[in-house]
Design an enzyme around this catalytic site. Structure first.
Site, PDB file in Angstrom:
ATOM      1  N   GLU A 173      74.205  39.353  85.808  1.00  0.00           N
ATOM      2  CA  GLU A 173      75.315  39.689  84.900  1.00  0.00           C
ATOM      3  C   GLU A 173      75.870  38.422  84.243  1.00  0.00           C
ATOM      4  OE1 GLU A 173      78.200  42.440  86.559  1.00  0.00           O
ATOM      5  OE2 GLU A 173      76.681  43.997  86.730  1.00  0.00           O
ATOM      6  N   GLU A 295      71.002  47.547  89.522  1.00  0.00           N
ATOM      7  CA  GLU A 295      72.275  48.066  90.049  1.00  0.00           C
ATOM      8  C   GLU A 295      72.543  49.404  89.379  1.00  0.00           C
ATOM      9  OE1 GLU A 295      75.646  45.408  90.231  1.00  0.00           O
ATOM     10  OE2 GLU A 295      74.323  43.680  90.591  1.00  0.00           O
TER      11      GLU A 295
HETATM   12  O1  AHR Z   1      77.713  45.957  92.950  1.00  0.00           O
HETATM   13  C1  AHR Z   1      78.970  45.399  92.736  1.00  0.00           C
HETATM   14  C2  AHR Z   1      78.996  44.441  91.566  1.00  0.00           C
HETATM   15  O2  AHR Z   1      78.769  45.153  90.371  1.00  0.00           O
HETATM   16  C3  AHR Z   1      77.938  43.379  91.534  1.00  0.00           C
HETATM   17  O3  AHR Z   1      78.259  42.279  92.308  1.00  0.00           O
HETATM   18  C4  AHR Z   1      77.877  43.012  90.087  1.00  0.00           C
HETATM   19  O4  AHR Z   1      76.616  42.528  89.701  1.00  0.00           O
HETATM   20  C5  AHR Z   1      78.286  44.295  89.381  1.00  0.00           C
HETATM   21  O5  AHR Z   1      79.256  44.082  88.443  1.00  0.00           O
END
Ligand code: AHR
Length: 493
Positions: A173, A295
């Protein structure tokens, strides 16, 4: 009666088993308490890993595990997590609750966890606050067999042979917690960092560039234009948040409207994958570069009374359906999506396992992932049909009421179905085109009388798969009666 055709002789691609991947971050009680309790814990453990959780994870057949973050990855300095535990440096986990991290779970512990649960490791490196040298050294430490400084440091820490490491992420990210960068800047950094992410011996890295947030198609465009030739995969993060980021909605206290909005937002993954993939086609029409959805899952308000930085949430039948909706979408896009990692494995967000002290439970999401793991590495079959519409008065849009996905492996066909309507059952006739006779059907069902049903530490099996008797196979046609809000996996043999 809805009607569908499963084309048993028409495959649309292979379902990479890594679509069933997981993610474990140094966040809340995921690693510490959830997986790692230390050798001296009263909780039964093997080398510090809790036995109950390891056993449940093994049963799930997890193909790949991403670590150490998440946002944590871009503030993680790997040297803090090696060597004798008592000498390991402490740090503040500034992203997640400001707690002190003692670094007792580090590189060696992560690889051991992967061995114990039989998963491939996927490591995410630090671009946001790390250096090129630090990342290059970590890769040498993990994968080099030479008589070299980093390999010798690993040996001094008790590991003679290098580990096998394929999946390596260059930052996380980086448009947000990983450095707040613009895509042009990150693409340049990606190109630089990845240059020194070397292949040692026969270890070949599959390099994953940090991808877009949700619908930031421009990020994908820039990354593909500037870095396509240096990457094997490009990540994508998308969470299903029924409310707003300020008030996401409760995990267990919700009504039919929230249910509908959640399903609609989950189904949006299809549009995201279509559009990001189309963007990628301009530079990579043969789909060499995989989308790595590293994710995904539901993100609700934390359970009342718990640390807001720990992201602990319960998990109901709504989570089970959201898992199924996403898996169907990943199957459909299996030519582009080469990995997906549900966030996160234990005690965080849409977890498959929750723990409390020495107690553990499997969530409804766990059961869906276990029922569906039969699709791993199978050939995805083309499916067409009419699947009804599910809408909610006063809310925009609708989505298909029923989802059908099918795959074939070693002569066995699996057909998985869900019904997202929380109050109406659905009957569907599925023609199995191209399948010889002589097959019989057996199935499993996940359903509950209440859409808010979930497992608790007192009643850990309130929601669990049951044998399914609602499918009949006659003359090459399957008739299936799906209860409201249910998930079914059928095996045709
Ligand atoms: O999964 C929680 C968080 O969500 C992670 O650390 C991040 O990559 C995303 O914003």
């Amino acid at each position: 009666m809805m009607k569908a055709v499963v084309h048993a002789d028409w495959t649309i691609g292979t379902i990479n088993r890594n679509i069933y991947g997981h993610f474990a971050e140094h966040l809340g009680r995921c690693i510490y308490e959830g997986i790692w309790v230390g050798e001296d814990s009263d909780i039964p453990n093997t080398e510090g890993f809790r036995n109950d959780v390891i056993e449940a994870l093994r049963e799930l057949r997890i193909p790949v595990l991403r670590w150490p973050g998440g946002c944590f990855a871009d503030e993680y300095h790997w040297r803090d997590g090696i060597g004798p535990k008592e000498n390991r440096k402490m740090m503040i986990n500034t992203h997640w609750g400001g707690v002190v991290e003692n670094n007792h779970f580090g590189t060696h512990e992560f690889f051991r966890l992967c061995e114990l649960i039989d998963a491939e490791p996927y490591i995410c490196g630090n671009v946001g606050s790390g250096t090129v040298q630090e990342m290059a050294d970590w890769i040498e430490y993990m994968t080099s067999d030479a008589d070299s400084p980093m390999a010798n440091l690993r040996r001094a820490n008790g590991r003679d042979k290098p580990w096998k490491l394929k999946y390596f992420g260059v930052g996380n990210e980086n448009w947000g917690c990983g450095g707040n960068m613009l895509p042009e800047f990150y693409a340049d950094l990606y190109n630089q960092f990845q240059t020194y992410a070397r292949n040692y011996g026969d270890n070949k890295l599959y390099k994953i560039a940090g991808g877009a947030n949700t619908d930031d198609y421009r990020w994908t465009e820039v990354l593909m234009k500037k870095s396509e030739r240096h990457m094997h995969g490009l990540s994508l993060h998308y969470y299903t948040v029924p409310g707003t980021w300020q008030d996401k909605g409760a995990a267990t206290e919700f009504g039919d409207r929230d249910w509908f909005v959640t399903m609609k937002k989950a189904a949006y993954m299809d549009e995201l994958l279509t559009r990001h993939s189309t963007e990628m086609d301009r530079y990579d029409p043969n789909k060499r570069v995989g989308i790595i959805v590293d994710e995904w899952g539901n993100w609700f308000n934390v359970e009342p009374g718990t640390n807001p930085g720990f992201l602990y949430q319960q998990n109901t039948m709504r989570d089970a359906l959201v898992a199924a909706v996403n898996l169907h979408i990943f199957h459909k896009h299996c030519n582009r999506v080469q990995m997906a990692n549900i966030a996160q494995m234990v005690n965080v967000l849409q977890a498959v396992i929750l723990t409390e002290g020495s107690r553990m439970l499997r969530t409804p999401t766990y059961h869906v992932l276990q029922m569906y793991n039969v699709h791993q590495d199978a050939e995805a079959l083309a499916v067409h049909g009419e699947f009804g519409q599910y809408g909610f008065e006063g809310e925009e849009g609708s989505l298909a009421q029923v989802g059908v996905t099918a795959s074939k492996k070693d002569g066995v066909v699996h057909v998985s179905l869900y019904n997202v309507n929380p109050s109406e059952a659905a009957d569907i006739e599925v023609e199995l085109r191209g399948l010889d006779g002589g097959y019989s059907v057996e199935g499993k069902l996940l359903a509950a009388s209440d859409i808010r049903a979930h497992n608790t530490f007192e009643q850990a099996n309130a929601v669990a798969p049951q044998p399914f008797n609602g499918a009949e196979l006659k003359g090459g046609k399957l008739k299936v009666s799906l209860p409201a809000a249910s998930v079914v996996v059928l095996k045709l043999k």
